[in-house]
Design a protein around this motif. Structure first.
Motif, PDB file in Angstrom:
ATOM      1  N   GLU A 114       0.864  -1.173   0.000  1.00 42.74           N
ATOM      2  CA  GLU A 114       0.000   0.000   0.000  1.00 42.74           C
ATOM      3  C   GLU A 114       0.904   1.228   0.000  1.00 42.74           C
ATOM      4  O   GLU A 114       1.801   1.340   0.829  1.00 42.74           O
ATOM      5  N   ILE A 115       0.672   2.123  -0.946  1.00 45.16           N
ATOM      6  CA  ILE A 115       1.479   3.328  -1.103  1.00 45.16           C
ATOM      7  C   ILE A 115       0.606   4.531  -0.740  1.00 45.16           C
ATOM      8  O   ILE A 115      -0.505   4.660  -1.252  1.00 45.16           O
ATOM      9  N   THR A 116       1.102   5.400   0.136  1.00 46.52           N
ATOM     10  CA  THR A 116       0.393   6.627   0.490  1.00 46.52           C
ATOM     11  C   THR A 116       1.239   7.815   0.052  1.00 46.52           C
ATOM     12  O   THR A 116       2.405   7.930   0.426  1.00 46.52           O
ATOM     13  N   ILE A 117       0.624   8.683  -0.758  1.00 46.44           N
ATOM     14  CA  ILE A 117       1.302   9.844  -1.315  1.00 46.44           C
ATOM     15  C   ILE A 117       0.547  11.095  -0.863  1.00 46.44           C
ATOM     16  O   ILE A 117      -0.679  11.139  -0.962  1.00 46.44           O
ATOM     17  N   GLN A 118       1.274  12.090  -0.388  1.00 40.04           N
ATOM     18  CA  GLN A 118       0.663  13.376  -0.052  1.00 40.04           C
ATOM     19  C   GLN A 118       1.253  14.449  -0.951  1.00 40.04           C
ATOM     20  O   GLN A 118       2.457  14.518  -1.166  1.00 40.04           O
ATOM     21  N   TYR A 119       0.351  15.270  -1.492  1.00 31.22           N
ATOM     22  CA  TYR A 119       0.746  16.385  -2.350  1.00 31.22           C
ATOM     23  C   TYR A 119       0.341  17.691  -1.691  1.00 31.22           C
ATOM     24  O   TYR A 119      -0.682  17.750  -1.015  1.00 31.22           O
ATOM     25  N   GLU A 120       1.125  18.729  -1.909  1.00 33.91           N
ATOM     26  CA  GLU A 120       0.673  20.089  -1.654  1.00 33.91           C
ATOM     27  C   GLU A 120       0.233  20.609  -3.007  1.00 33.91           C
ATOM     28  O   GLU A 120       0.989  20.539  -3.983  1.00 33.91           O
ATOM     29  N   ALA A 121      -1.002  21.099  -3.110  1.00 36.68           N
ATOM     30  CA  ALA A 121      -1.552  21.397  -4.427  1.00 36.68           C
ATOM     31  C   ALA A 121      -2.418  22.641  -4.431  1.00 36.68           C
ATOM     32  O   ALA A 121      -3.001  23.009  -3.420  1.00 36.68           O
ATOM     33  N   ASN A 122      -2.464  23.254  -5.611  1.00 31.95           N
ATOM     34  CA  ASN A 122      -3.445  24.310  -5.854  1.00 31.95           C
ATOM     35  C   ASN A 122      -4.180  23.945  -7.122  1.00 31.95           C
ATOM     36  O   ASN A 122      -3.613  23.404  -8.065  1.00 31.95           O
ATOM     37  N   GLU A 123      -5.482  24.193  -7.093  1.00 35.40           N
ATOM     38  CA  GLU A 123      -6.353  23.776  -8.201  1.00 35.40           C
ATOM     39  C   GLU A 123      -6.139  24.660  -9.428  1.00 35.40           C
ATOM     40  O   GLU A 123      -5.973  25.873  -9.321  1.00 35.40           O
ATOM     41  N   VAL A 124      -6.124  24.014 -10.572  1.00 35.13           N
ATOM     42  CA  VAL A 124      -6.038  24.728 -11.832  1.00 35.13           C
ATOM     43  C   VAL A 124      -7.463  24.907 -12.345  1.00 35.13           C
ATOM     44  O   VAL A 124      -8.185  23.932 -12.555  1.00 35.13           O
ATOM     45  N   ILE A 125      -7.905  26.139 -12.494  1.00 32.12           N
ATOM     46  CA  ILE A 125      -9.253  26.443 -12.973  1.00 32.12           C
ATOM     47  C   ILE A 125      -9.174  26.614 -14.487  1.00 32.12           C
ATOM     48  O   ILE A 125      -8.470  27.483 -14.990  1.00 32.12           O
ATOM     49  N   LEU A 126      -9.881  25.739 -15.188  1.00 30.84           N
ATOM     50  CA  LEU A 126      -9.875  25.812 -16.663  1.00 30.84           C
ATOM     51  C   LEU A 126     -11.038  26.598 -17.189  1.00 30.84           C
ATOM     52  O   LEU A 126     -12.058  26.694 -16.671  1.00 30.84           O
TER      53      LEU A 126
END
Length: 126
Positions: A114-126
Motif C-alpha cells: 500500500e502506497i500513500t502519497i501526499q501532495y501540496e496542491a493548488n487547483e487549476v481552474i480551466l
C-alpha cells in the motif's frame, strides 16, 4: 481510478499501481484576513481573493514481482525533478502539485504494498 503526475499516468509502468482512495475533491480553504477593531463587536474580514494550497492524500495498491525496484521507480516519477508539476485525475480534476514529505510504503504481501502519497496542491481552474 487513474491519475497522472508530471504527464505520466499510473498505468504506464511495468508494475500495477491502482489508485484506491483520494481526497482530491475536498475544497480548498478561502484565504482571508480577520482584523480585530477595538470597539467593534465583530472582526473586519478582508477577502484576499485567493484559496490556500491544500493537501491531497492518495492511497494506491502496488503489485510487483520486485517491490524494491518498483518503489524506486515510483520515487523517481514523483520526486524528480523537484517543483510543482501537473496532477490530473480521470474525473477531470486538475492541480499544480508537489509531493509533500515522504512516500509511505506498507508491505501487505511479498508482491503487494500500500502506497500513500501526499501532495501540496493548488487547483487549476480551466
Amino acid at each position: 481510478m487513474e491519475f497522472s503526475f508530471n504527464s505520466i499516468a499510473n498505468t504506464e509502468f511495468d508494475f500495477k499501481l491502482v489508485l484506491v482512495t483520494s481526497d482530491h475533491l475536498t475544497l480548498a480553504q478561502k484565504d482571508y484576513e480577520s482584523i480585530a477593531i477595538p470597539g467593534r463587536s465583530d472582526n473586519l474580514i478582508v477577502d484576499l481573493g485567493l484559496t490556500k494550497n491544500k493537501t491531497i492524500t492518495d492511497t494506491c495498491y502496488l503489485v510487483s514481482d520486485n517491490l524494491y525496484l518498483a518503489c524506486k521507480e515510483i520515487r523517481t516519477w514523483l520526486m524528480s525533478p523537484l517543483g510543482y508539476r501537473p496532477l490530473f485525475y480521470e474525473d477531470g480534476s486538475s492541480f499544480n502539485a508537489i509531493v509533500k514529505g515522504d512516500i509511505k510504503v506498507k508491505v501487505i504481501f511479498d508482491t503487494a504494498a500500500e502506497i500513500t502519497i501526499q501532495y501540496e496542491a493548488n487547483e487549476v481552474i480551466l
